[in-house]
Design a protein around this motif. Structure first.
Motif, PDB file in Angstrom:
ATOM      1  N   LYS A   1     101.959  54.433  39.370  1.00 55.15           N
ATOM      2  CA  LYS A   1     101.652  55.857  39.501  1.00 55.15           C
ATOM      3  C   LYS A   1     102.629  56.722  38.696  1.00 55.15           C
ATOM      4  O   LYS A   1     102.244  57.715  38.089  1.00 55.15           O
ATOM      5  CB  LYS A   1     101.671  56.264  40.987  1.00 55.15           C
ATOM      6  CG  LYS A   1     100.432  55.816  41.726  1.00 55.15           C
ATOM      7  CD  LYS A   1      99.278  56.744  41.385  1.00 55.15           C
ATOM      8  CE  LYS A   1      97.930  56.064  41.466  1.00 55.15           C
ATOM      9  NZ  LYS A   1      96.826  56.979  41.192  1.00 55.15           N
TER      10      LYS A   1
ATOM     11  N   CYS B   1      99.251  63.995  46.552  1.00 57.34           N
ATOM     12  CA  CYS B   1      99.219  62.768  47.358  1.00 57.34           C
ATOM     13  C   CYS B   1     100.543  62.599  48.105  1.00 57.34           C
ATOM     14  O   CYS B   1     101.613  62.754  47.525  1.00 57.34           O
ATOM     15  CB  CYS B   1      98.971  61.569  46.451  1.00 57.34           C
ATOM     16  SG  CYS B   1      99.155  59.981  47.255  1.00 57.34           S
TER      17      CYS B   1
ATOM     18  N   CYS C   1     102.450  59.235  46.259  1.00 55.93           N
ATOM     19  CA  CYS C   1     102.890  59.268  44.847  1.00 55.93           C
ATOM     20  C   CYS C   1     103.180  60.689  44.378  1.00 55.93           C
ATOM     21  O   CYS C   1     103.805  60.866  43.340  1.00 55.93           O
ATOM     22  CB  CYS C   1     101.870  58.596  43.942  1.00 55.93           C
ATOM     23  SG  CYS C   1     100.348  59.526  43.711  1.00 55.93           S
TER      24      CYS C   1
ATOM     25  N   CYS D   1      95.769  59.927  47.259  1.00 53.49           N
ATOM     26  CA  CYS D   1      94.944  59.866  46.052  1.00 53.49           C
ATOM     27  C   CYS D   1      94.158  58.575  45.981  1.00 53.49           C
ATOM     28  O   CYS D   1      93.264  58.451  45.157  1.00 53.49           O
ATOM     29  CB  CYS D   1      95.810  60.003  44.803  1.00 53.49           C
ATOM     30  SG  CYS D   1      96.815  58.531  44.466  1.00 53.49           S
ATOM     31  N   SER D   2      94.528  57.602  46.802  1.00 52.59           N
ATOM     32  CA  SER D   2      93.950  56.273  46.599  1.00 52.59           C
ATOM     33  C   SER D   2      94.230  55.403  47.822  1.00 52.59           C
ATOM     34  O   SER D   2      95.109  55.712  48.622  1.00 52.59           O
ATOM     35  CB  SER D   2      94.594  55.621  45.384  1.00 52.59           C
ATOM     36  OG  SER D   2      96.001  55.570  45.588  1.00 52.59           O
TER      37      SER D   2
ATOM     38  N   CYS E   1      97.916  54.021  47.884  1.00 50.74           N
ATOM     39  CA  CYS E   1      98.890  55.034  48.308  1.00 50.74           C
ATOM     40  C   CYS E   1      98.828  55.226  49.825  1.00 50.74           C
ATOM     41  O   CYS E   1      99.848  55.419  50.483  1.00 50.74           O
ATOM     42  CB  CYS E   1      98.671  56.360  47.590  1.00 50.74           C
ATOM     43  SG  CYS E   1      99.518  56.461  45.993  1.00 50.74           S
TER      44      CYS E   1
HETATM   45 ZN   LIG Z   1      98.965  58.634  45.380  1.00 49.02          ZN
END
Ligand SMILES: [Zn+2]
Ligand SMILES: [Fe+2]
Ligand SMILES: [Fe+2]
Lengths: 507, 331
Positions: free
Chosen positions: A267, A395, A398, A428-429, A432
């Protein structure tokens, strides 16, 4: 006359200087290397293949420094900055000094801590040397960029910015995470994941970018630092193998750290992807190519080697493989939209650059990103350059603004949410979010720039107050390259401003 | 095309980084040393508490009881950053190397009288471990300290101490014709022989000190002020007089280093003391405590190494007391 003594034994005598303490218990002398649960049977199995004593360290490093500073002196005396391809290139260096050099400093302190606190002497000596090396890196970088700072904006407050500007929370939180971890996790985070697996994706792009764009100063300190990296990579791998070999119970712990830290590093590198594909006027390779070569190929071979310990490739490698076609474009988009609050310049890529991107990203660039950039260019030409006035959600792990899309649908921004102790957290994901749910008590503490701004901890309400708090010279450190003092000065020095004086070249 | 343009065309827009210019109160060129250390350490907005010390921030000024209005008052009179530090040490190690080569090639240590050799084995070789303790303590200062100027110098100082331990190791191996048993003896003397136990205890006690500036005073002023003065001044001289002049060629690095490094040590302590009365009281208290402990611990070693041990010890402590008074650490 003298009895011969082999190098290996000699090195052992030079470094095995410790003893079992008895006036103070060993657990009090070395209080930090047991709470993470890593089991060590025998610290003597730690091998340092470099076997460098202090005198040889001083000798080699002193010689390297002498050469390096001679080149830096020549560079500044001859105004070497005038030889670069274009002043846009300098933004890659700004990102480096703001985002990467402070991490070198953090590495210096982190390795100093492990260099004092590992129970094993071999590990301590190796960490101490790396601590000194990392001090070298930050200081040579600050010295190397000193010349650029004298002629360009975006360098002059780098420590201040690193502590507060929103996008620098990405690298800062990464290293704060490593430094606030225990010593073994630190070694997996920095020694292994960063130095061994990801370093090529950070340094090669910057250094080859420098070479392609005529920046001899950066090329020189980059290569000079690279000779230290061989030692760092060896230390990282050695630390990993040591943990894995000492006890089988260590394997799942190490696996979790590898999974966490390769993602954290990946990231951070997304900023590098944007630098490679968009900031460099002359691009040696695309992010995608670099990812394929340095992660997929080299990393693949490494994981084949580690398989014998039961270590596997992180499950999200699939995500990265798909994301490599999108990453740099999305990050550049985020930076472009938020350049009012960033200490660097952005721009819409010109036709030549867009054609290069089409060629490098045949499946995605023309389909998803070219239309976006062309729209922004039209808007600029119509006098409607739009700068976002607020920061979007970032996020929790990250700290990158939410702007990455779903792997299966590149038009849909990905959001993940979880609750912890009554509060909502956004990601974000999936990886994460997984990192958060593994250590919620740690990641809930994160210093989140948008929330901090919102709470008035960054100078007050509204963008102008925040930018003042950031100590930006408005319109010089931030905003577009077009119309910036960087551009004006460059054109003047290079005789591109139509003043008719001709071109200035470095002598 | 190369057209000579008058230098005025390419004028710098600033002369140094803004955080340094703020310290100067104006924009003027800074030295390499200044750019290499000033404000390099992060100070604000840390993301997570250290898992190894959750009651503190990652970088936290409260890891010592002393306070400073500006931690960057701790400047190094030698102005060492990594580049000039390694270049200076490289030159010193080159000269040390020449000395070792000279002595080893001519087998000059064979000329050292047996009694002097024995003194070196008994009193110098175990100091490898003392220097190793000092290495750990200075890396602790680097790790836990506050402000990039004093912490970076502590890392260099810590590595110097490893260098010292390694020079002592080389001397031992040169004396024993590379028989490592000499090192084993040194280690068992350090861990078991009565005469060393006092000093080992002080070293181990220092390894668990929490306050990094107390540690600085304990190790770099009080303990070194006695140990180095005794062994690398007085014993050095005694060995010289008893026909071991060759040995002095081999300790040249350590002896010169000691003079240079004390300049840094003394200046740091003086800076802390001058800052405020509370600091001065703390430093005085720490100095007294560690000075007395070190003095008690080293006295038996002085007695064993010298016929007039208590007289030598009186000299050693007097020298340190003068030095401590100068920097404001003596009561
Ligand atoms: Zn993230
Ligand atoms: Fe580095
Ligand atoms: Fe490194």
């Amino acid at each position: 006359m003298a009895n011969r003594i082999n190098m290996r034994d000699r090195y052992k005598h030079m470094t095995r200087l410790g003893w079992e303490t008895s006036y103070q218990p060993m657990e009090k002398v070395f209080p930090y290397d047991r709470y993470e649960g890593i089991k060590v049977n025998d610290w003597n199995e730690w091998e340092d293949p470099f076997r460098m004593t202090m005198d040889s360290y001083w000798k080699y490093q002193g010689e390297k420094e002498k050469k390096l500073y001679a080149i830096m002196d020549a560079f500044s005396q001859s105004n070497g900055h005038l030889n670069i391809s274009d002043a846009r290139y300098v933004n890659a260096l700004k990102l480096f000094l703001q985002g990467v050099s402070p991490l070198e400093y953090q590495a210096h302190r982190g390795f100093a801590r492990q260099g004092r606190h590992f129970t094993g002497e071999g590990a301590r000596v190796a960490c101490q040397m790396q601590s000194l090396d990392e001090l070298r890196h930050v200081q040579t970088q600050v010295h190397g960029m000193s010349q650029y700072n004298k002629f360009f904006d975006g360098f002059h407050e780098f420590p201040w910015w690193h502590d507060r500007v929103w996008y620098l929370s990405v690298p800062k939180s990464f290293f704060d995470d490593a430094n606030s971890a225990g010593p073994f996790e630190f070694m997996v985070a920095i020694g292994f994941s960063f130095e061994y697996v990801l370093t090529n994706l950070l340094f090669v792009p910057f250094m080859s970018g420098a070479a392609y764009n005529g920046d001899m100063s950066t090329v020189t300190f980059g290569f000079s630092a690279q000779s230290d990296e061989a030692r760092h990579m060896t230390l990282g791998l050695q630390a990993m193998q040591f943990m894995l070999e000492q006890h089988e119970d260590n394997v799942p712990i190490v696996q979790r750290w590898i999974d966490k830290w390769l993602w954290r590093g990946y990231k951070v590198l997304s900023l590098v992807s944007a630098m490679m594909d968009y900031m460099l006027p002359e691009s040696p390779m695309s992010w995608k190519e670099a990812w394929e070569m340095y992660f997929e190929e080299n990393g693949g071979a490494l994981f084949n080697d580690l398989a014998r310990y039961g270590i596997t490739v992180p499950s999200y490698a699939e995500i990265c493989a798909k994301e490599k076609d999108h990453l740099s474009h999305q990050v550049w988009g985020i930076l472009y939209n938020h350049t009012a609050a960033a200490a660097m310049h952005t721009w819409v890529p010109d036709d030549a650059k867009m054609n290069w991107l089409s060629e490098k990203y045949p499946d995605t660039f023309d389909k998803y990103y070219r239309p976006r950039f062309e729209y922004w260019r039209d808007q600029e030409e119509a006098g409607n350059r739009y700068y976002s006035q607020t920061l979007p959600l970032v996020c929790q792990t990250c700290q990158i603004p939410m702007g990455f899309t779903e792997i299966e649908d590149p038009t849909l921004v990905a959001y993940r949410t979880t609750e912890y102790s009554g509060d909502k957290y956004h990601f974000c994901s999936d990886p994460c979010m997984k990192i958060f749910t593994d250590e919620p008590e740690k990641f809930c503490q994160a210093w989140m720039p948008p929330q901090q701004i919102f709470q008035g901890n960054c100078g007050g309400e509204g963008l102008p107050a925040v930018l003042e708090h950031y100590k930006f010279n408005l319109g010089a450190d931030n905003m577009d390259y077009a119309g910036s003092p960087d551009e004006t000065n460059w054109n003047k020095w290079k005789g591109l401003d139509g003043a008719g004086d001709g071109q200035v070249k470095a002598s | 095309m190369h057209i000579d343009i008058k230098a005025k065309e390419v004028k710098p827009i600033r002369h140094t980084y803004s955080h340094i210019a703020r310290r100067f109160g104006e924009d003027r060129p800074a030295t390499r040393y200044q750019e290499a250390v000033l404000d390099l350490q992060p100070v604000d907005n840390f993301h997570y508490r250290p898992t190894w010390q959750p009651d503190k921030e990652l970088y936290d000024p409260t890891r010592t009881a002393i306070t400073m209005e500006d931690w960057y008052k701790f400047l190094d009179p030698r102005q060492f950053y990594y580049g000039n530090y390694t270049m200076a040490r490289a030159a010193q190690q080159a000269s040390a190397d020449k000395n070792f080569e000279f002595v080893e090639k001519r087998n000059l240590l064979a000329l050292v009288p047996a009694a002097a050799k024995e003194t070196i084995v008994d009193f110098i070789v175990p100091l490898r471990h003392y220097e190793w303790g000092a290495n750990m303590n200075n890396y602790q200062i680097c790790a836990m300290g506050y402000g990039a100027s004093i912490t970076s110098a502590a890392a260099m100082h810590g590595s110097d101490r490893l260098g010292n331990a390694q020079y002592i190791t080389r001397i031992a191996l040169a004396l024993s014709d590379n028989d490592p048993a000499i090192l084993d003896t040194g280690l068992s003397d350090w861990t078991d022989k009565d005469v060393w136990q006092g000093l080992r205890k002080v070293v181990e006690d220092s390894l668990v000190v929490d306050d990094w500036f107390e540690l600085f005073v304990a190790q770099n002023l009080a303990m070194d002020g006695i140990v180095h003065e005794l062994f690398f001044e007085h014993l050095e001289q005694k060995l010289n007089e008893s026909g071991a002049a060759t040995y002095s060629m081999l300790t040249e690095f350590i002896v010169n280093w000691k003079t240079e490094a004390s300049r840094w040590v003394d200046s740091q302590i003086a800076i802390a003391v001058e800052e405020n009365a509370a600091n001065a009281a703390l430093v005085k208290g720490w100095y007294k405590k560690w000075f007395e402990a070190a003095q008690r611990a080293v006295a038996p070693l002085a007695d064993a190494a010298f016929d007039n041990g208590s007289e030598v010890m009186a000299n050693v402590t007097r020298t340190l007391e003068v030095r401590a008074a100068k920097v404001g650490a003596a009561a």
